[in-house]
Each structure stands twice: as C-alpha cells, then as structure tokens.
Design an enzyme around this catalytic site. Sequence first.
Site, PDB file in Angstrom:
ATOM      1  CG  HIS A  17      -2.068   3.004  -3.031  1.00  0.00           C
ATOM      2  ND1 HIS A  17      -2.482   2.097  -2.084  1.00  0.00           N
ATOM      3  CD2 HIS A  17      -0.721   2.861  -3.123  1.00  0.00           C
ATOM      4  CE1 HIS A  17      -1.455   1.429  -1.620  1.00  0.00           C
ATOM      5  NE2 HIS A  17      -0.354   1.874  -2.229  1.00  0.00           N
ATOM      6  CD  GLU A 106       5.379   0.579  -3.677  1.00  0.00           C
ATOM      7  OE1 GLU A 106       6.256   1.467  -3.585  1.00  0.00           O
ATOM      8  OE2 GLU A 106       4.537   0.341  -2.804  1.00  0.00           O
TER       9      GLU A 106
END
Length: 318
Positions: A17, A106
């Site tokens: 990201h 994550e």
Amino acid sequence: MSPDNKLLPKRIILVRHGESEGNLDTAAYTTTPDHKIQLTDSGLLQAQEAGARLHALISSNPSSPEWRVYFYVSPYDRTRSTLREIGRSFSRRRVIGVREECRIREQDFGNFQVKERMRATKKVRERFGRFFYRFPEGESAADVFDRVSSFLESLWRDIDMNRLHINPSHELNFVIVSHGLTSRVFLMKWFKWSVEQFEGLNNPGNSEIRVMELGQGGDYSLAIHHTEEELATWGLSPEMIADQKWRANAHKGEWKEDCKWYFGDFFDHMADSDKECETEATEEREEEEEEEEEGKRVNLLTSSEYSNEPELYNGQCC
C-alpha cells in the site's frame, strides 16, 4: 509457452500500500484501529504512480495485446484506497475482477497500539526472533504464514478449476495489493525460504512492486523482471539470488540439486556415495569400540589402585 502453462498467470505481482498515516506517525495507531488507518496525500499519489508502472509493465509485450488483470486486495482501508488509485490506469475491459481477501491482511499487532508499549514490545521481538514472536493480543509472522498458505491454496484452486473464466488467448496477470510483512511471508511460502532467510529480508517501500514472472519452463522467478542488485537490496542472499536465476529457466517440477538450504542446514556431513557412507560408518564403529576398550582399561587400572589403598574407618586408617 507449454500448453500446460497456458492458463497460468504470466505474472503474480505484489504491491504494498501507499504511505499511510501510521507510516507517517505511529501515534495514529493509539486512537485509530489499524484497519481504519488511511493513506496520506503522498500515499494516494504513490498509488497512482504504481498503477501507471503496473500498466506499463503488463502492456509491454506487443506479442500479447490481449492481456487481462485480476486483483486481490486486503480489506484494510489503506490497501483498498491503494487499489482504487491503481485502478485509474486500467480500463474496464482489462480487469477480470477483484476479490477482497481477508487472509492477506496486515499482521495483527493487538488492537489499539500504545506507542511506548509497542516500542518496548518490538525490542523484545528483536531478541526473541521476528518470525516466531507473537504480539500480545495479536499475531506472529508464523501466524501470518499459516493464513497466507491457506490463501495460496485457494489461489491455485481458482487457477486449476478456471474459476476466473480465463480465456486461454488472454495473458493473465494477478496483482495482490497487501502489506509489507504479508508480502514477504507470501514470497517465503512460495519459494520455500527458511525462517533464517525470512528474517534477513527487508520490507518493501510504500507502493513498491515485486514481480514474480513465469519463465519459459513453467516456474516463477523474481529474477526475470528484477536485477541482482534489486534482489540484494531486498535482503536476498547470493544463494537465494542464484536460485531465482535458476528458476527463470527451470522446468516446472524440476529439482535444484545444489540448493544449499534444503540439505546444508541439516545434513552438513553427508557422504557423497553409499560406499563412502558405509566406510564412514565402519570407521565410526571402530572408533567407538576403541574408546570403549580404552574406558575398560582405565576402569581396571582405577579399581586396582583403590584396592591397594588402606581401608578407612570413621576417617581413620584401620
């Protein structure tokens, strides 16, 4: 390309990201849940630039004009926003579909993260080992490995069963928009890297792209798109880089005989032949027998010395 490879994606591309509020200031995690952390303005721009790079890469082969792309994305806001900006570079006809995939999220660091406590916890992690250390109320990298492994199994089923309805005339590309540690674990699982090798890897930068490309033999390699210098900066050892270069031309299912980490860490004294192995075993037995005989002689001498000493009674000679 072999007919067996026709439905395999040409590339599997990992994208981290863009820059997030948490990357800019870790204090953001004390008041905002990790999955709600947003991209910064710079992060949005990074994601747009990543989209342009991806499009240029995927469309670079003039002999494959009918290419397509399928996206997998972590459910966190920062990865979803990254994908949204990447999508600006692609027309609708080029995108087969998108799947939000919870298993590539994550690493869970444990709900709200108090800055001072997290700093101390990460110091403990360095002592304990980055792969096996489990954050209080969170996950270890080993936990992430387990769910990424499950995701990979699903990915292969999608390919094997043609769930994506792939047209064999189209060059397919998978793009996985995820997180730094998750991407490293993905590569670890795919290439069968050891825990020690994983712990030597560096995190990708924001919106960095890492490309696994299908070689002519049907194996995937990082060394087709990336240079040796790039792979070294990622933390790959010379042996790991050599393996990637071998994979670029290897045939699917081929075994690399000299891959050191499959044998060297466990069997560093193996004989090269059965005859040598038998000879070494015989020599070891003979050495053991000699040591045993020597031990018996020492015991006899010791017993003889004790038998010649005067007996003691209440600490006094009799």
